[in-house]
Design a protein around this motif. Structure first.
Motif, PDB file in Angstrom:
ATOM      1  N   PRO A  65       0.690  -1.110  -0.031  1.00  0.00           N
ATOM      2  CA  PRO A  65      -0.012   0.088  -0.096  1.00  0.00           C
ATOM      3  C   PRO A  65       0.892   1.150  -0.132  1.00  0.00           C
ATOM      4  O   PRO A  65       2.025   1.242   0.594  1.00  0.00           O
ATOM      5  N   THR A  66       0.136   2.268  -0.635  1.00  0.00           N
ATOM      6  CA  THR A  66       1.171   3.766  -0.833  1.00  0.00           C
ATOM      7  C   THR A  66       0.141   4.483  -0.153  1.00  0.00           C
ATOM      8  O   THR A  66      -1.153   4.490   0.090  1.00  0.00           O
ATOM      9  N   THR A  67       0.730   5.828   0.283  1.00  0.00           N
ATOM     10  CA  THR A  67       0.069   6.875   0.912  1.00  0.00           C
ATOM     11  C   THR A  67      -1.029   7.325  -0.049  1.00  0.00           C
ATOM     12  O   THR A  67      -2.230   7.847   0.023  1.00  0.00           O
ATOM     13  N   SER A  68      -0.623   7.543  -1.556  1.00  0.00           N
ATOM     14  CA  SER A  68      -1.673   8.207  -2.622  1.00  0.00           C
ATOM     15  C   SER A  68      -2.750   7.087  -2.846  1.00  0.00           C
ATOM     16  O   SER A  68      -3.870   7.569  -2.930  1.00  0.00           O
ATOM     17  N   GLN A  69      -2.544   5.773  -2.655  1.00  0.00           N
ATOM     18  CA  GLN A  69      -3.718   4.707  -2.663  1.00  0.00           C
ATOM     19  C   GLN A  69      -4.902   4.959  -1.390  1.00  0.00           C
ATOM     20  O   GLN A  69      -5.851   4.997  -1.786  1.00  0.00           O
ATOM     21  N   MET A 106      -7.662   7.675   8.291  1.00  0.00           N
ATOM     22  CA  MET A 106      -7.830   9.147   7.252  1.00  0.00           C
ATOM     23  C   MET A 106      -9.177   9.573   7.227  1.00  0.00           C
ATOM     24  O   MET A 106      -9.510  10.623   6.563  1.00  0.00           O
ATOM     25  N   LEU A 107     -10.347   8.569   7.630  1.00  0.00           N
ATOM     26  CA  LEU A 107     -11.432   9.213   7.320  1.00  0.00           C
ATOM     27  C   LEU A 107     -11.963  10.246   8.587  1.00  0.00           C
ATOM     28  O   LEU A 107     -12.899  10.901   8.407  1.00  0.00           O
ATOM     29  N   THR A 108     -10.963  10.137   9.583  1.00  0.00           N
ATOM     30  CA  THR A 108     -11.258  11.167  10.559  1.00  0.00           C
ATOM     31  C   THR A 108      -9.998  12.146  10.922  1.00  0.00           C
ATOM     32  O   THR A 108     -10.293  12.957  11.857  1.00  0.00           O
ATOM     33  N   ASN A 109      -9.242  12.073  10.156  1.00  0.00           N
ATOM     34  CA  ASN A 109      -8.019  12.983  10.166  1.00  0.00           C
ATOM     35  C   ASN A 109      -7.817  13.667   9.077  1.00  0.00           C
ATOM     36  O   ASN A 109      -7.753  13.175   7.979  1.00  0.00           O
ATOM     37  N   LYS A 110      -7.423  15.115   9.071  1.00  0.00           N
ATOM     38  CA  LYS A 110      -7.472  15.959   8.253  1.00  0.00           C
ATOM     39  C   LYS A 110      -5.947  15.635   7.334  1.00  0.00           C
ATOM     40  O   LYS A 110      -5.109  14.960   7.965  1.00  0.00           O
ATOM     41  N   GLU A 112      -3.248  14.625   4.450  1.00  0.00           N
ATOM     42  CA  GLU A 112      -2.904  13.573   3.549  1.00  0.00           C
ATOM     43  C   GLU A 112      -2.238  12.448   4.525  1.00  0.00           C
ATOM     44  O   GLU A 112      -1.457  12.688   5.269  1.00  0.00           O
ATOM     45  N   SER A 113      -2.026  11.092   4.112  1.00  0.00           N
ATOM     46  CA  SER A 113      -1.706  10.070   4.997  1.00  0.00           C
ATOM     47  C   SER A 113      -0.232  10.129   5.106  1.00  0.00           C
ATOM     48  O   SER A 113       0.272   9.805   6.336  1.00  0.00           O
TER      49      SER A 113
END
Ligand SMILES: [Fe+2]
Length: 353
Positions: A65-69, A106-110, A112-113
């Motif tokens: 997995p990547t941060t952009s994914q 990431m659904l609850t934190n502003k 980018e991952s």
């Protein structure tokens, strides 16, 4: 730690009962992230009951997995549903489990991952997330990290909000794992134990889990002690205990170098660890000897010369990634690790691989 766990062959059938009370409302779906090896595999998928706006996404685990994914998945979910999902369910190996953990954070934190790669940077609790491993060894089902390859580094989102709220350990789900993958991922577990037990961060908590998992690995990979089903059960518990061991200590030299390979060459974690560990006699002599013995028993041939054609700047990239993982080196070699671990030293090690 994971707050709830069920274990047992066939326990996957309890999934709907477990999820039902967690549904927030009919517009808040459960999103299933499922390894695409199960596409068309009704034996597994027919047991997932989708209701209302629930969604099942098949995702390839060919690449880690990547941060952009993660960011793309999160954006998709936000744009598709008015309500925040009731939960994210990851079904697969380390890649799918780590994706599920990262998406739920990431659904609850502003932002980018990539901004959360590191230790304890997550501000808000993640949404409800469930992990269901279909291969044993990574320890992702129990760990407080989700390892992502980002623009600058391969590093986990390590936080108290990362662990799953619920895990279903059903060893039957691992029945079709190919032998080589079974070995590589099982060795990830073995290496977790070695790096924890031989590390300076070791404490009684980590040691008790690490020793149990180490012994289970020997029963599985050396003595092959028991039926096929019994060995699947044991490896699932070895993975859990190995993960628990590093959760309260740290991994070491093999993981640091393996992250370098993964970042530059995309070498997957399990096989990457094996390629590295094969050359770490000076750090873990007895365990590397045992590893080589297990390789022989199972007739595993590791790729050779994967760094042979690399240019200087590519070696530098791998070395930068590996050296950036300071807690791993400190665990492995103590506070003065910088006296022995030089760029030249790492270059020599990579050149052997
Ligand atoms: Fe690992």
């Amino acid at each position: 730690m994971v707050s709830r766990v069920v274990f047992g062959r066939g326990s996957f059938n309890q999934l709907s009962d477990i999820l039902e009370p967690k549904r927030l409302n009919v517009k808040a779906p459960f999103i299933y992230l499922v390894d695409d090896v199960f596409k068309g595999n009704a034996w597994l998928t027919s047991r997932i009951s989708l209701a209302y706006e629930d969604q099942l996404l098949f995702i390839s685990a060919d690449k880690e997995p990547t941060t952009s994914q993660v960011d793309a998945l999160v954006e998709d979910i936000i744009l598709t549903y008015k309500d925040r999902p009731s939960g994210i369910i990851g079904i697969g190996g380390g890649t799918l489990l780590d994706l599920a953990k990262a998406v739920s954070i990431m659904l609850t934190n502003k932002g980018e991952s990539k901004d959360y790669q590191g230790w304890d940077l997550v501000k808000s609790p993640a949404i409800y997330h469930v992990g269901i491993p279909t291969i044993s060894g990574t320890g992702s089902e129990v760990s407080r990290t989700t390892v992502l390859t980002g623009p600058k580094r391969k590093l986990g989102i390590n936080s108290d909000y990362t662990p799953f709220d619920q895990v279903i350990l059903d060893p039957e789900l691992t029945k079709d794992v190919p032998t080589d993958q079974w070995f590589y991922t099982g060795m990830d577990c073995f290496i977790h134990c070695v790096e924890s037990l031989k590390g300076t961060y070791l404490n009684a908590f980590s040691q008790s889990y690490g020793e149990k998992a180490y012994d289970l690995c020997k029963e599985i990979f050396v003595e092959a002690n028991g039926s096929k089903e019994a060995l699947q059960d044991k490896l699932m518990m070895a993975s859990w205990h190995g993960g628990m061991s590093i959760a309260y200590s740290q991994v070491g030299v093999a993981h640091a170098l393996s992250y370098g390979l993964g970042y530059l060459l995309g070498t997957k974690h399990g096989i990457g660890n094996c390629i590295v560990f094969d050359h770490l006699e000076e750090f873990y002599p007895e365990d590397v000897a045992l590893f080589k013995h297990m390789k022989t028993i199972h007739n595993i041939k590791l790729p050779q010369g994967i760094c042979a054609q690399l240019a200087d700047d590519e070696f530098d990239t791998m070395i930068n990634v590996a050296l950036g993982l300071e807690p791993l080196w400190e665990n492995a070699l103590g506070k003065n690790w910088k006296q022995t671990i030089t760029r030249e030293k790492l270059r020599t090690l990579y050149e052997k691989m």
